[in-house]
Write a protein that holds these residues in place. Sequence first.
Motif, PDB file in Angstrom:
ATOM      1  N   GLY A 177      -8.100   7.642   3.785  1.00 35.48           N
ATOM      2  CA  GLY A 177      -8.169   6.259   3.296  1.00 35.48           C
ATOM      3  C   GLY A 177      -8.988   6.170   2.023  1.00 35.48           C
ATOM      4  N   THR A 178     -10.045   6.961   1.973  1.00 33.21           N
ATOM      5  CA  THR A 178     -10.900   6.968   0.783  1.00 33.21           C
ATOM      6  C   THR A 178     -10.159   7.541  -0.420  1.00 33.21           C
ATOM      7  N   VAL A 179      -9.345   8.573  -0.169  1.00 28.00           N
ATOM      8  CA  VAL A 179      -8.552   9.152  -1.261  1.00 28.00           C
ATOM      9  C   VAL A 179      -7.709   8.054  -1.895  1.00 28.00           C
ATOM     10  N   LYS A 180      -7.083   7.244  -1.029  1.00 27.30           N
ATOM     11  CA  LYS A 180      -6.184   6.201  -1.537  1.00 27.30           C
ATOM     12  C   LYS A 180      -6.929   5.153  -2.363  1.00 27.30           C
ATOM     13  N   THR A 181      -8.060   4.687  -1.825  1.00 24.48           N
ATOM     14  CA  THR A 181      -8.771   3.646  -2.569  1.00 24.48           C
ATOM     15  C   THR A 181      -9.401   4.221  -3.838  1.00 24.48           C
ATOM     16  N   LYS A 182      -9.864   5.480  -3.750  1.00 22.49           N
ATOM     17  CA  LYS A 182     -10.452   6.113  -4.943  1.00 22.49           C
ATOM     18  C   LYS A 182      -9.408   6.284  -6.031  1.00 22.49           C
ATOM     19  N   MET A 183      -8.205   6.629  -5.596  1.00 23.61           N
ATOM     20  CA  MET A 183      -7.116   6.809  -6.553  1.00 23.61           C
ATOM     21  C   MET A 183      -6.853   5.496  -7.278  1.00 23.61           C
ATOM     22  N   ARG A 184      -6.867   4.401  -6.503  1.00 28.67           N
ATOM     23  CA  ARG A 184      -6.641   3.105  -7.121  1.00 28.67           C
ATOM     24  C   ARG A 184      -7.741   2.798  -8.130  1.00 28.67           C
ATOM     25  N   ASN A 185      -8.998   3.039  -7.728  1.00 27.91           N
ATOM     26  CA  ASN A 185     -10.112   2.771  -8.641  1.00 27.91           C
ATOM     27  C   ASN A 185     -10.009   3.615  -9.901  1.00 27.91           C
ATOM     28  N   ALA A 186      -9.596   4.868  -9.725  1.00 28.23           N
ATOM     29  CA  ALA A 186      -9.467   5.760 -10.878  1.00 28.23           C
ATOM     30  C   ALA A 186      -8.426   5.210 -11.847  1.00 28.23           C
ATOM     31  N   LEU A 187      -7.304   4.711 -11.285  1.00 26.87           N
ATOM     32  CA  LEU A 187      -6.255   4.184 -12.167  1.00 26.87           C
ATOM     33  C   LEU A 187      -6.684   2.879 -12.837  1.00 26.87           C
TER      34      LEU A 187
ATOM     35  N   SER B   8      -5.583  -3.286  -2.583  1.00 26.53           N
ATOM     36  CA  SER B   8      -6.689  -2.364  -2.856  1.00 26.53           C
ATOM     37  C   SER B   8      -6.694  -1.163  -1.909  1.00 26.53           C
ATOM     38  N   SER B   9      -5.793  -1.163  -0.927  1.00 26.56           N
ATOM     39  CA  SER B   9      -5.716   0.006  -0.047  1.00 26.56           C
ATOM     40  C   SER B   9      -5.187   1.229  -0.788  1.00 26.56           C
ATOM     41  N   GLY B  10      -4.600   0.997  -1.968  1.00 22.24           N
ATOM     42  CA  GLY B  10      -4.118   2.136  -2.759  1.00 22.24           C
ATOM     43  C   GLY B  10      -2.687   2.525  -2.434  1.00 22.24           C
ATOM     44  N   ILE B  11      -2.030   1.713  -1.624  1.00 23.16           N
ATOM     45  CA  ILE B  11      -0.664   2.043  -1.224  1.00 23.16           C
ATOM     46  C   ILE B  11       0.291   2.069  -2.424  1.00 23.16           C
ATOM     47  N   ILE B  12       0.054   1.166  -3.383  1.00 23.07           N
ATOM     48  CA  ILE B  12       0.934   1.090  -4.553  1.00 23.07           C
ATOM     49  C   ILE B  12       0.870   2.387  -5.358  1.00 23.07           C
ATOM     50  N   GLU B  13      -0.363   2.874  -5.544  1.00 26.96           N
ATOM     51  CA  GLU B  13      -0.536   4.112  -6.306  1.00 26.96           C
ATOM     52  C   GLU B  13       0.105   5.283  -5.565  1.00 26.96           C
ATOM     53  N   SER B  14      -0.054   5.288  -4.220  1.00 29.37           N
ATOM     54  CA  SER B  14       0.578   6.349  -3.424  1.00 29.37           C
ATOM     55  C   SER B  14       2.075   6.351  -3.657  1.00 29.37           C
ATOM     56  N   TYR B  15       2.634   5.161  -3.654  1.00 32.91           N
ATOM     57  CA  TYR B  15       4.089   5.008  -3.799  1.00 32.91           C
ATOM     58  C   TYR B  15       4.548   5.533  -5.157  1.00 32.91           C
ATOM     59  N   ILE B  16       3.821   5.143  -6.203  1.00 35.03           N
ATOM     60  CA  ILE B  16       4.228   5.557  -7.548  1.00 35.03           C
ATOM     61  C   ILE B  16       4.108   7.074  -7.710  1.00 35.03           C
ATOM     62  N   LEU B  17       3.084   7.655  -7.100  1.00 37.35           N
ATOM     63  CA  LEU B  17       2.903   9.101  -7.201  1.00 37.35           C
ATOM     64  C   LEU B  17       3.851   9.862  -6.280  1.00 37.35           C
ATOM     65  N   GLY B  18       4.633   9.122  -5.499  1.00 37.00           N
ATOM     66  CA  GLY B  18       5.570   9.771  -4.581  1.00 37.00           C
ATOM     67  C   GLY B  18       4.888  10.278  -3.323  1.00 37.00           C
ATOM     68  N   GLU B 220       4.303  -9.115   8.316  1.00 39.19           N
ATOM     69  CA  GLU B 220       4.000 -10.358   7.619  1.00 39.19           C
ATOM     70  C   GLU B 220       3.032 -10.048   6.490  1.00 39.19           C
ATOM     71  N   ASP B 221       3.474 -10.201   5.244  1.00 39.64           N
ATOM     72  CA  ASP B 221       2.693  -9.835   4.057  1.00 39.64           C
ATOM     73  C   ASP B 221       2.138  -8.422   4.169  1.00 39.64           C
ATOM     74  N   GLY B 222       2.969  -7.512   4.599  1.00 41.30           N
ATOM     75  CA  GLY B 222       2.564  -6.114   4.654  1.00 41.30           C
ATOM     76  C   GLY B 222       1.786  -5.755   5.897  1.00 41.30           C
ATOM     77  N   LYS B 223       1.481  -6.764   6.714  1.00 41.95           N
ATOM     78  CA  LYS B 223       0.669  -6.497   7.882  1.00 41.95           C
ATOM     79  C   LYS B 223       1.540  -6.532   9.145  1.00 41.95           C
ATOM     80  N   PRO B 224       1.511  -5.464   9.935  1.00 37.64           N
ATOM     81  CA  PRO B 224       2.322  -5.483  11.147  1.00 37.64           C
ATOM     82  C   PRO B 224       1.698  -6.342  12.245  1.00 37.64           C
ATOM     83  N   VAL B 225       2.497  -7.214  12.811  1.00 39.44           N
ATOM     84  CA  VAL B 225       2.045  -8.084  13.896  1.00 39.44           C
ATOM     85  C   VAL B 225       2.857  -7.732  15.147  1.00 39.44           C
TER      86      VAL B 225
END
Lengths: 198, 273
Positions: A177-187, B8-18, B220-225
Amino acid sequence: MGICFILLHLDRKINTIKTTYSEEELIVLLKEKNENGFHYLYDHYSGALYGIILRIVQSKEYTEEIIQDVFVKIWNSIHQYDASKGRFYTWMINIARNTAIDYLKSKAFQNELKNQSLPDFVYNTAELSTTNNSSDYIGFNNVLEGLETDKQELIDLAYYQGYTQHEISEKLKIPLGTVKTKMRNALMKLKDLLKDYQ
Amino acid sequence: MNTKEYISSGIIESYILGHASPEEAGILECVMKNNAEVKEAFEEAQKTLEHLATAQAVTPPSELRSKIWNKIQQEQNVEEVSPTLSTNIPEIKDHRETTERVNIQKNTNWKPYAIAASLLFLISVGGNVFMMNTQSSDKKEMALLAADKKAQAQAMERMNLKIDMFSNPDMQMVMLKGVEKHTEAKAMVFWDKKTKEVYLNAEKLPKAPEGMQYQLWAIEDGKPVNAGMYTEDKDSRIALASIPQAQAFAITLEKEGGSAIPTMENMFVMGEI
């Protein structure tokens, strides 16, 4: 769409080489397998794609080979580009990254590297850049150097070395989880930094 | 999880990086269609990496342009030859000629033909085995037919229930398709827009193993219920839960009684509204 298509067609008839195309126009040209489309694509994106591949494989020789494959892939799979899943430029960047990273990971390439006796290539780019291929780096514009070291490392691992987030988490010994948030902060930092380059 | 936290969870960046899993990617793609803020963050993150690529561009050697253009044209010629091949497979002479032509063009693309040949062989072997089996299995078939008849009567009953669902004008149907690991799986959610109750038709899912149960989730807005636990008894008949709002539904396999959060790697199907 239909009207745009006809207009574009007319436009090309009148003025065979247009100097600027929008992304959508370029995609239409590429889908038509239009040679002007290729030249426009090359003029506007070859430098960026070349830079990415070079940064990944760190050899001009391999980069020249890979970038040919990348352009052929863009040309042949333009119909698979889905605008709802991302921007066109990003799509091309990812083709370049994936092709280069696959190349890097392919066994043949690894073996050849062994023959050149480059130590631990994948893990140690810093060392590499000061040894054999340093000549490649003349004029190499390294924006990432403006970032803090940990952010640089993160982007380098994920973006240029094809590490998965799990692998990064293991290598840097930080939770996923930290990797993900850190990656976002880095970008986010990178975004600020890049403002000066525009 | 609200929109800000999701971004801010970084999911978007994960997605773009594949790096995003197919499940995460599916959820993000769905959320983006419904949430302008997430979509905007996605655009921004892409632009950042595009600007990075532009800022770090390196001019390629000048002869590269013509090299690439030649290669593209060469590949196109090969491509034009290929389709004639597949239609000409039975004519051996023709086939050989085309193969030679392809070889001349330095095409190393022999794999599709090898695969096609292996497939033809397999189909022929499979055909023989099938013919042999059908003879010996006639008797078994008689017994099966009787059982079949009974099953059909039950299926008919279920079908009637389903028709009721289909014909209810308040009922919104959401098709859930198999994710990467379970491409064959599918299910259908029936969502009563008036009562907000959700029904599930999940007969097409593999039988849940002992001690496990399928759980329905509303995204719902990305959150599983949690949208209720599925049992065969409830199929298309009894509401699983009441869900006021959702952009997508998904089903995961969970321990009996359900979980508080979905086990992503056990996701079977998902579908957006």
